[in-house]
Design a protein around this motif. Structure first.
Motif, PDB file in Angstrom:
ATOM      1  N   THR A 102       0.857  -1.170   0.000  1.00 61.02           N
ATOM      2  CA  THR A 102       0.000   0.000   0.000  1.00 61.02           C
ATOM      3  C   THR A 102       0.901   1.230   0.000  1.00 61.02           C
ATOM      4  O   THR A 102       2.053   1.155   0.451  1.00 61.02           O
ATOM      5  N   ILE A 103       0.411   2.338  -0.558  1.00 58.35           N
ATOM      6  CA  ILE A 103       1.227   3.546  -0.643  1.00 58.35           C
ATOM      7  C   ILE A 103       0.436   4.715  -0.063  1.00 58.35           C
ATOM      8  O   ILE A 103      -0.765   4.839  -0.308  1.00 58.35           O
ATOM      9  N   ALA A 104       1.105   5.543   0.722  1.00 56.19           N
ATOM     10  CA  ALA A 104       0.422   6.687   1.329  1.00 56.19           C
ATOM     11  C   ALA A 104       1.323   7.913   1.244  1.00 56.19           C
ATOM     12  O   ALA A 104       2.518   7.806   0.959  1.00 56.19           O
ATOM     13  N   ASP A 105       0.739   9.061   1.497  1.00 57.46           N
ATOM     14  CA  ASP A 105       1.486  10.307   1.537  1.00 57.46           C
ATOM     15  C   ASP A 105       2.102  10.478   2.919  1.00 57.46           C
ATOM     16  O   ASP A 105       1.497  10.114   3.921  1.00 57.46           O
ATOM     17  N   VAL A 112       6.831   1.195  -6.693  1.00 53.13           N
ATOM     18  CA  VAL A 112       6.368  -0.148  -7.064  1.00 53.13           C
ATOM     19  C   VAL A 112       7.442  -0.869  -7.872  1.00 53.13           C
ATOM     20  O   VAL A 112       7.723  -2.047  -7.653  1.00 53.13           O
ATOM     21  N   LYS A 113       8.089  -0.137  -8.779  1.00 50.38           N
ATOM     22  CA  LYS A 113       9.201  -0.722  -9.539  1.00 50.38           C
ATOM     23  C   LYS A 113      10.279  -1.231  -8.588  1.00 50.38           C
ATOM     24  O   LYS A 113      10.829  -2.303  -8.774  1.00 50.38           O
ATOM     25  N   GLY A 114      10.579  -0.427  -7.584  1.00 45.61           N
ATOM     26  CA  GLY A 114      11.600  -0.802  -6.609  1.00 45.61           C
ATOM     27  C   GLY A 114      11.231  -2.088  -5.887  1.00 45.61           C
ATOM     28  O   GLY A 114      12.074  -2.959  -5.661  1.00 45.61           O
ATOM     29  N   ALA A 155       8.599 -12.915  -6.456  1.00 44.00           N
ATOM     30  CA  ALA A 155       7.429 -13.010  -5.572  1.00 44.00           C
ATOM     31  C   ALA A 155       6.160 -12.709  -6.358  1.00 44.00           C
ATOM     32  O   ALA A 155       6.209 -12.138  -7.441  1.00 44.00           O
ATOM     33  N   SER A 156       5.022 -13.090  -5.798  1.00 44.24           N
ATOM     34  CA  SER A 156       3.777 -12.644  -6.400  1.00 44.24           C
ATOM     35  C   SER A 156       3.323 -11.398  -5.635  1.00 44.24           C
ATOM     36  O   SER A 156       3.086 -11.433  -4.423  1.00 44.24           O
ATOM     37  N   ILE A 157       3.259 -10.273  -6.350  1.00 45.47           N
ATOM     38  CA  ILE A 157       3.048  -8.973  -5.711  1.00 45.47           C
ATOM     39  C   ILE A 157       1.739  -8.363  -6.186  1.00 45.47           C
ATOM     40  O   ILE A 157       1.434  -8.380  -7.369  1.00 45.47           O
ATOM     41  N   ASP A 158       0.995  -7.829  -5.241  1.00 45.61           N
ATOM     42  CA  ASP A 158      -0.340  -7.355  -5.553  1.00 45.61           C
ATOM     43  C   ASP A 158      -0.694  -6.172  -4.649  1.00 45.61           C
ATOM     44  O   ASP A 158      -0.170  -6.058  -3.552  1.00 45.61           O
TER      45      ASP A 158
END
Ligand SMILES: [Zn+2]
Length: 365
Positions: free
Chosen positions: A199-202, A230-232, A240-243
């Motif tokens: 998850t990404i937040a400010d 996300v690229k990182g 891995a399986s990333i979601d």
């Protein structure tokens, strides 16, 4: 009452041990084991496996002590099956076994003492001499290992927690952060077999990504854009399986994200999260040390190297800082150069500067 001689062999830095490893000397089986940092595996001296480089190797008197330090037994040579030559050490192994058999109902020192015929004082001293920790600390680390095994075998975190004898999640998180350095690295290379959600937040430092498996946080990163973050993450765990979709882990992930944000905004003294990160024993030792640096303080790379007993390993310490996967949770930003210039920071020097300034202000206000 049995009396123990305390002249057990020291195994930390003995060139003769390395010779025994090189010559696969079976007569030394049972007097020590050697562990390989790069693979996380330990062996008996006679193991037929290919020999690692000397600097990758660490010696332990006991298989149990190697496991305590986060290493796993080799499946080829089965080092746990050898009896130890020294009666004192064999006795410590029996104490370890007794502790392992009584995971749910930890044995008191008195009970252990009665079952071994040693005084509590002697038992404690001998155990600590061989294992580097007390019987009680050993019992705690066993419970943590048990918990991780339960979670890995598919039990829910809550069920696994109670199975391992933890009364509350709070107790567990306190323990797991205290034992951060022992998280066994069980995943394949590049995160093969890992299921990760993020998850990404400010936040005050730009965009903040928190990623986790069902076992804990596996990445905390700072950046300017979501795509970069996300690229990182994909680069960090290519297999891995990333979601980012909602899954069963999402409630925990949100909780962990909030803890990181709260630390950033309100300067809570530290972030205690379960971590699920693959790393070498050396990296964990460095990261553990970083977690001891209080908010508002800094250390030099040299001071960290000294603190882990490897004063010459300054460059390796710097590399371990640079390879940190968990920004803020493992506060690598609090390590600076000897002359107080900033050194490096994986998530940008400007962020490191801002963080240190903010932490200093929080301390003085
Ligand atoms: Zn082996």
């Amino acid at each position: 009452m049995l009396q123990l001689s305390m002249n057990m062999p020291s195994v930390t830095n003995n060139p003769e041990l390395w010779d025994a490893v090189l010559s696969r000397d079976a007569s030394r089986d049972g007097s020590f084991v050697f562990a390989v940092r790069s693979t996380g595996i330990y062996c008996r001296p006679s193991c037929p496996a290919r020999r690692p480089r000397r600097e990758q190797v660490q010696f332990f008197q006991l298989p149990e002590a190697a496991e305590q330090a986060g290493f796993r037994a080799c499946r080829r040579c089965r080092p746990r099956r050898v009896r130890h030559h020294h009666p004192e050490i064999e006795l410590v192994r029996r104490v370890c076994a007794a502790i392992e058999e009584n995971d749910e109902q930890p044995l008191t020192l008195e009970k252990l003492s009665a079952s071994t015929g040693l005084s509590a004082h002697h038992l404690q001293r001998t155990f600590k001499e061989v294992m580097g920790i007390t019987p009680r600390q050993y019992a705690e680390s066993r419970r943590l290992t048990q918990f991780k095994a339960n979670v890995k075998s598919g039990a829910s975190v809550t069920a696994a927690m109670y199975d391992a004898g933890y009364g509350s999640s709070r107790g567990l998180y306190e323990k797991s952060s205290a034992h951060l350095g022992m998280t066994p690295a069980t995943y394949g290379r590049g995160g093969r077999g890992m299921r990760i959600i993020y998850t990404i937040a400010d936040c005050s430092l730009g965009r903040l990504l928190v990623a986790a498996t069902e076992r804990g946080v596996c990445s905390v990163a700072l950046g300017d854009s979501d795509i970069e973050l996300v690229k990182g993450l994909f680069a960090e765990y290519p297999n891995a399986s990333i979601d980012s979709k909602d899954t069963a882990i999402s409630p925990s992930l949100n909780l962990w994200l909030n803890q990181v944000l709260e630390h950033l905004n309100r300067k809570t003294p530290r972030i205690d999260l379960p971590l699920d990160i693959r790393a070498t024993a050396f990296q964990w030792r460095v990261w553990d040390e970083l977690r001891q640096i209080p908010l508002g303080a800094t250390r030099s790379y040299q001071q960290i190297a000294n603190a882990i007993g490897k004063p010459k390993a300054v460059r390796a310490v710097a590399r371990a800082c640079a390879s940190n996967h968990a920004a803020l949770v493992i506060p690598c930003h609090r390590v600076v150069r000897e002359d107080k210039t900033l050194g490096g920071y994986r998530w940008g020097l400007e962020r490191k500067r801002k963080l240190l300034d903010a932490e200093e202000r929080a301390l003085t206000s």
